[in-house]
Motif scaffolding. Structure first.
Motif, PDB file in Angstrom:
ATOM      1  N   PRO A 244       0.828  -1.218   0.000  1.00  9.51           N
ATOM      2  CA  PRO A 244       0.000   0.000   0.000  1.00  9.51           C
ATOM      3  C   PRO A 244       0.852   1.254   0.000  1.00  9.51           C
ATOM      4  CG  PRO A 244      -0.747  -1.567   1.668  1.00  9.51           C
ATOM      5  CD  PRO A 244       0.585  -2.051   1.198  1.00  9.51           C
ATOM      6  N   CYS A 245       0.401   2.256  -0.748  1.00  7.31           N
ATOM      7  CA  CYS A 245       1.053   3.560  -0.751  1.00  7.31           C
ATOM      8  C   CYS A 245      -0.057   4.606  -0.827  1.00  7.31           C
ATOM      9  CB  CYS A 245       2.040   3.696  -1.904  1.00  7.31           C
ATOM     10  SG  CYS A 245       1.390   3.247  -3.522  1.00  7.31           S
ATOM     11  N   GLU A 246      -0.176   5.407   0.221  1.00  7.59           N
ATOM     12  CA  GLU A 246      -1.284   6.351   0.362  1.00  7.59           C
ATOM     13  C   GLU A 246      -2.599   5.579   0.244  1.00  7.59           C
ATOM     14  OE1 GLU A 246      -0.500   9.386  -2.508  1.00  7.59           O
ATOM     15  OE2 GLU A 246       1.230  10.157  -1.396  1.00  7.59           O
ATOM     16  N   ASP A 247      -3.468   5.950  -0.708  1.00  9.41           N
ATOM     17  CA  ASP A 247      -4.743   5.240  -0.825  1.00  9.41           C
ATOM     18  C   ASP A 247      -4.731   4.255  -1.990  1.00  9.41           C
ATOM     19  OD1 ASP A 247      -4.593   7.120  -2.793  1.00  9.41           O
ATOM     20  OD2 ASP A 247      -6.685   7.759  -2.656  1.00  9.41           O
ATOM     21  N   ARG A 248      -3.563   3.852  -2.448  1.00  5.75           N
ATOM     22  CA  ARG A 248      -3.452   2.928  -3.575  1.00  5.75           C
ATOM     23  C   ARG A 248      -2.549   1.754  -3.220  1.00  5.75           C
ATOM     24  NH1 ARG A 248      -3.069   6.712  -9.023  1.00  5.75           N
ATOM     25  NH2 ARG A 248      -4.807   8.087  -8.524  1.00  5.75           N
ATOM     26  N   LEU A 249      -2.387   0.857  -4.209  1.00  3.07           N
ATOM     27  CA  LEU A 249      -1.452  -0.250  -4.051  1.00  3.07           C
ATOM     28  C   LEU A 249      -0.328  -0.061  -5.062  1.00  3.07           C
ATOM     29  CD1 LEU A 249      -1.039  -3.040  -2.563  1.00  3.07           C
ATOM     30  CD2 LEU A 249      -1.812  -4.067  -4.717  1.00  3.07           C
ATOM     31  N   GLY A 266      -7.399   2.515  -5.094  1.00  2.92           N
ATOM     32  CA  GLY A 266      -7.809   1.974  -3.801  1.00  2.92           C
ATOM     33  C   GLY A 266      -9.278   1.585  -3.762  1.00  2.92           C
ATOM     34  N   ARG A 267      -9.743   0.900  -4.781  1.00  7.31           N
ATOM     35  CA  ARG A 267     -11.110   0.375  -4.809  1.00  7.31           C
ATOM     36  C   ARG A 267     -11.078  -0.933  -5.586  1.00  7.31           C
ATOM     37  NH1 ARG A 267     -10.580   4.454  -8.462  1.00  7.31           N
ATOM     38  NH2 ARG A 267     -11.348   4.091 -10.599  1.00  7.31           N
ATOM     39  N   PRO A 268     -12.027  -1.821  -5.355  1.00  8.91           N
ATOM     40  CA  PRO A 268     -11.987  -3.157  -5.951  1.00  8.91           C
ATOM     41  C   PRO A 268     -12.346  -3.178  -7.431  1.00  8.91           C
ATOM     42  CG  PRO A 268     -13.957  -2.903  -4.619  1.00  8.91           C
ATOM     43  CD  PRO A 268     -13.133  -1.673  -4.391  1.00  8.91           C
ATOM     44  N   VAL A 269     -11.398  -2.810  -8.266  1.00 11.68           N
ATOM     45  CA  VAL A 269     -11.580  -2.822  -9.713  1.00 11.68           C
ATOM     46  C   VAL A 269     -10.650  -3.879 -10.306  1.00 11.68           C
ATOM     47  CG1 VAL A 269     -11.359  -1.502 -11.848  1.00 11.68           C
ATOM     48  CG2 VAL A 269     -12.184  -0.382  -9.762  1.00 11.68           C
ATOM     49  N   LEU A 270     -11.216  -4.809 -11.087  1.00 13.14           N
ATOM     50  CA  LEU A 270     -10.413  -5.832 -11.739  1.00 13.14           C
ATOM     51  C   LEU A 270      -9.524  -5.191 -12.800  1.00 13.14           C
ATOM     52  CD1 LEU A 270      -9.718  -8.816 -12.348  1.00 13.14           C
ATOM     53  CD2 LEU A 270     -11.639  -8.817 -13.966  1.00 13.14           C
ATOM     54  N   ARG A 271      -8.226  -5.532 -12.764  1.00 10.00           N
ATOM     55  CA  ARG A 271      -7.282  -4.970 -13.731  1.00 10.00           C
ATOM     56  C   ARG A 271      -6.370  -6.065 -14.278  1.00 10.00           C
ATOM     57  NH1 ARG A 271      -7.021   0.558 -13.915  1.00 10.00           N
ATOM     58  NH2 ARG A 271      -5.087   0.387 -15.101  1.00 10.00           N
ATOM     59  N   ASP A 272      -6.005  -5.902 -15.541  1.00 11.38           N
ATOM     60  CA  ASP A 272      -4.979  -6.735 -16.167  1.00 11.38           C
ATOM     61  C   ASP A 272      -3.631  -6.102 -15.840  1.00 11.38           C
ATOM     62  OD1 ASP A 272      -3.078  -7.838 -17.983  1.00 11.38           O
ATOM     63  OD2 ASP A 272      -4.679  -8.384 -19.371  1.00 11.38           O
ATOM     64  N   MET A 273      -2.796  -6.823 -15.090  1.00 14.95           N
ATOM     65  CA  MET A 273      -1.501  -6.309 -14.651  1.00 14.95           C
ATOM     66  C   MET A 273      -0.341  -7.034 -15.331  1.00 14.95           C
ATOM     67  SD  MET A 273      -2.245  -3.845 -12.610  1.00 14.95           S
ATOM     68  CE  MET A 273      -0.645  -3.525 -11.867  1.00 14.95           C
ATOM     69  N   VAL A 295      -7.112  -7.619  -8.185  1.00 13.61           N
ATOM     70  CA  VAL A 295      -8.089  -6.707  -7.592  1.00 13.61           C
ATOM     71  C   VAL A 295      -7.544  -6.284  -6.239  1.00 13.61           C
ATOM     72  CG1 VAL A 295     -10.422  -6.414  -6.689  1.00 13.61           C
ATOM     73  CG2 VAL A 295     -10.059  -7.809  -8.729  1.00 13.61           C
ATOM     74  N   TYR A 296      -7.375  -4.994  -6.032  1.00 18.04           N
ATOM     75  CA  TYR A 296      -6.976  -4.489  -4.721  1.00 18.04           C
ATOM     76  C   TYR A 296      -8.248  -4.232  -3.920  1.00 18.04           C
ATOM     77  CZ  TYR A 296      -4.788  -1.586  -1.112  1.00 18.04           C
ATOM     78  OH  TYR A 296      -4.360  -1.061   0.082  1.00 18.04           O
ATOM     79  N   ASP A 297      -8.298  -4.803  -2.729  1.00 16.05           N
ATOM     80  CA  ASP A 297      -9.539  -4.830  -1.945  1.00 16.05           C
ATOM     81  C   ASP A 297      -9.283  -4.293  -0.536  1.00 16.05           C
ATOM     82  OD1 ASP A 297     -12.099  -5.399  -1.097  1.00 16.05           O
ATOM     83  OD2 ASP A 297     -11.753  -7.545  -0.848  1.00 16.05           O
ATOM     84  N   PRO A 298      -9.225  -2.973  -0.372  1.00 12.06           N
ATOM     85  CA  PRO A 298      -8.911  -2.418   0.956  1.00 12.06           C
ATOM     86  C   PRO A 298     -10.017  -2.639   1.980  1.00 12.06           C
ATOM     87  CG  PRO A 298      -9.436  -0.669  -0.596  1.00 12.06           C
ATOM     88  CD  PRO A 298      -9.339  -1.926  -1.396  1.00 12.06           C
ATOM     89  N   ALA A 328      -6.467  -4.590   4.417  1.00 14.47           N
ATOM     90  CA  ALA A 328      -6.544  -4.610   2.961  1.00 14.47           C
ATOM     91  C   ALA A 328      -5.887  -5.885   2.411  1.00 14.47           C
ATOM     92  CB  ALA A 328      -5.859  -3.383   2.375  1.00 14.47           C
ATOM     93  N   VAL A 329      -6.401  -6.362   1.278  1.00 15.66           N
ATOM     94  CA  VAL A 329      -5.837  -7.547   0.639  1.00 15.66           C
ATOM     95  C   VAL A 329      -5.735  -7.310  -0.872  1.00 15.66           C
ATOM     96  CG1 VAL A 329      -6.757  -9.137   2.368  1.00 15.66           C
ATOM     97  CG2 VAL A 329      -8.073  -8.660   0.288  1.00 15.66           C
ATOM     98  N   LEU A 330      -4.885  -8.103  -1.503  1.00 18.43           N
ATOM     99  CA  LEU A 330      -4.773  -8.130  -2.958  1.00 18.43           C
ATOM    100  C   LEU A 330      -5.197  -9.504  -3.433  1.00 18.43           C
ATOM    101  CD1 LEU A 330      -3.763  -6.940  -5.710  1.00 18.43           C
ATOM    102  CD2 LEU A 330      -1.548  -8.010  -5.179  1.00 18.43           C
ATOM    103  N   ARG A 331      -6.197  -9.551  -4.306  1.00 19.51           N
ATOM    104  CA  ARG A 331      -6.588 -10.803  -4.944  1.00 19.51           C
ATOM    105  C   ARG A 331      -5.895 -10.848  -6.300  1.00 19.51           C
ATOM    106  NH1 ARG A 331      -9.382 -12.957  -0.496  1.00 19.51           N
ATOM    107  NH2 ARG A 331     -10.850 -11.384   0.286  1.00 19.51           N
ATOM    108  N   VAL A 332      -5.195 -11.928  -6.584  1.00 16.76           N
ATOM    109  CA  VAL A 332      -4.387 -11.981  -7.791  1.00 16.76           C
ATOM    110  C   VAL A 332      -4.397 -13.396  -8.348  1.00 16.76           C
ATOM    111  CG1 VAL A 332      -2.276 -12.389  -6.472  1.00 16.76           C
ATOM    112  CG2 VAL A 332      -2.119 -11.396  -8.750  1.00 16.76           C
ATOM    113  N   VAL A 333      -4.373 -13.515  -9.686  1.00 15.52           N
ATOM    114  CA  VAL A 333      -4.341 -14.833 -10.309  1.00 15.52           C
ATOM    115  C   VAL A 333      -3.491 -14.754 -11.580  1.00 15.52           C
ATOM    116  CG1 VAL A 333      -6.473 -14.431 -11.628  1.00 15.52           C
ATOM    117  CG2 VAL A 333      -5.726 -16.781 -11.129  1.00 15.52           C
ATOM    118  N   LEU A 334      -2.663 -15.773 -11.765  1.00 17.39           N
ATOM    119  CA  LEU A 334      -1.782 -15.870 -12.930  1.00 17.39           C
ATOM    120  C   LEU A 334      -2.307 -16.970 -13.836  1.00 17.39           C
ATOM    121  CD1 LEU A 334       0.956 -14.835 -14.122  1.00 17.39           C
ATOM    122  CD2 LEU A 334       2.037 -16.757 -12.946  1.00 17.39           C
ATOM    123  N   GLY A 335      -2.381 -16.697 -15.132  1.00 15.71           N
ATOM    124  CA  GLY A 335      -2.897 -17.687 -16.059  1.00 15.71           C
ATOM    125  C   GLY A 335      -2.196 -17.625 -17.395  1.00 15.71           C
ATOM    126  N   PRO A 336      -2.502 -18.562 -18.287  1.00 17.10           N
ATOM    127  CA  PRO A 336      -1.891 -18.556 -19.617  1.00 17.10           C
ATOM    128  C   PRO A 336      -2.508 -17.482 -20.499  1.00 17.10           C
ATOM    129  CG  PRO A 336      -3.498 -20.317 -19.467  1.00 17.10           C
ATOM    130  CD  PRO A 336      -3.415 -19.715 -18.104  1.00 17.10           C
TER     131      PRO A 336
END
Length: 369
Positions: A244-249, A266-273, A295-298, A328-336
């Motif tokens: 976490p950094c300020e209100d973001r990840l 800093g809100r639960p938005v699904l993103r391609d990282m 998804v960052y889930d504060p 706060a937690v980070l939900r993350v998944v790695l795939g092909p």
């Protein structure tokens, strides 16, 4: 002084008078040796890509410098033809003659790339090439008007094979094959390529990549894995940290010598990282065979992040957090890259949102070629 020493002295003296000093090369080599000894500004790590000199840094008169530089150019065929080790300890280790890596690609020497150019003349012979590209081992073989240089890793596994043809100036580059990952990716093979975490090497310290966020919130290792150099050698690895950094990840990917950073809202938005999986310098002419969604889930409103694959199977995501993250937690998944039907975010109230990979925020087709 015996006859051989006298002949060598006379040859060096004659050459010193006939040839100009390549001052630029000497300057680069000297700076490389200084970096190798750890004397970089600010106490940084030495540049692992520069291993041109192994020995004390000397200040010499012009004639002496000319002898030192041109002697290497004259004597490398005799001194290095049968050598098979580039490391400073000069212990002998064999280089494999066949590739064990998943895939090999041909290298173009038409000027379209400069990441791997094992020029024997420019780099002062096989040992110079091996040191330039950080090879743990090497072997050089001549046969008539053809020659072959094999560069290997510390364990002797083959990283590249380069062939040469004899020319008026010595040996001219002809062709090369180098190791790469499946699909021409930078990632070296691991036992579980779709698992986030450590993969056989010690990760770089987080302080080198991502400093703790505000209010002392810690950074957490997400992934570390080895990568292929453009020489086909596995010379390095890269670490990914989140925190976490300020209100973001904040995200940081890299090595102590190069970092790519990114932020998530800093809100639960699904993103391609996927863009944080590799350093840009490792992806020139390459593609990624992996994709990363997060998804960052504060406020803990997300229950899970999963992948529905086209074969009907489901791949579960991972939860990343730390006691200093205030819940706060980070939900993350790695795939092909290929084979994913939907990326699914399930909320704690039971609702689900399933998106196609190409519809996820941050999707970039260029990361997969």
């Amino acid at each position: 002084m015996n006859d051989l020493e006298t002949r060598l002295r006379d040859a060096l003296a004659t050459t010193a008078e006939e040839r100009d000093v390549d001052v630029a090369l000497l300057h680069r080599a000297t700076r490389a040796r200084i970096r190798e000894r750890g004397l970089t500004p600010g106490g940084g790590l030495p540049d692992r890509r520069s291993r041109l000199l192994h020995g004390p840094v000397l200040v010499a008169a012009a004639a002496g410098v000319a002898v030192a530089v041109t002697a290497g150019a004259l004597l490398w065929p005799a001194l290095n033809q049968d050598a098979d080790v580039a490391g400073p300890d000069h212990s002998r280790r064999a280089v494999d003659t066949t590739f064990l890596c998943p895939q090999q690609v041909a290298v173009a020497f038409d000027g379209s790339q400069d990441e791997f150019v094992p020029d024997l003349q420019r780099l002062r012979g096989p040992a110079g090439v091996a040191r330039e590209y950080g090879a743990g081992t090497f072997a050089f073989d001549e046969s008539g008007d053809r020659a072959t240089l094999r560069l290997g890793n510390e364990d002797g596994t083959l990283g590249s094979v380069t062939t040469y043809v004899r020319s008026d100036d010595g040996w001219a580059l002809r062709s090369a094959e180098v190791c790469t990952g499946f699909g021409n990716t930078a990632d070296a093979p691991t036992a579980e390529s779709l698992r986030l975490g450590e993969h056989g090497v010690t990760p770089y310290p987080s302080v080198r990549l991502l400093t703790p966020g505000d209010r002392g919130r810690a950074s957490v290792l997400l992934d570390d894995r080895p990568v292929y150099d453009y020489s086909g050698l596995v010379r390095d690895h890269r670490s990914i940290y989140v925190g976490p950094c300020e209100d973001r990840l904040c995200w940081a990917t890299g090595t102590p010598d190069g970092i790519v950073s990114s932020r998530m809202p800093g809100r639960p938005v699904l993103r391609d990282m996927t863009g944080v999986l590799h350093l840009p310098d490792d992806m020139v002419g390459r593609v990624s065979t992996l994709r990363l969604w997060a998804v960052y889930d504060p406020d803990r409103t997300v229950d899970s992040l999963t992948l529905r694959l086209q074969d009907g199977s489901v791949r579960e995501g991972r939860t990343v957090t730390d006691p200093t993250w205030d819940g706060a937690v980070l939900r993350v998944v790695l795939g092909p890259v290929d084979g994913v039907d939907r990326v699914v975010v399930r909320s704690t109230d039971g609702t689900e949102v399933a998106e196609r990979p190409e519809d996820v925020v941050g999707y970039d087709p260029r990361t997969s070629g």
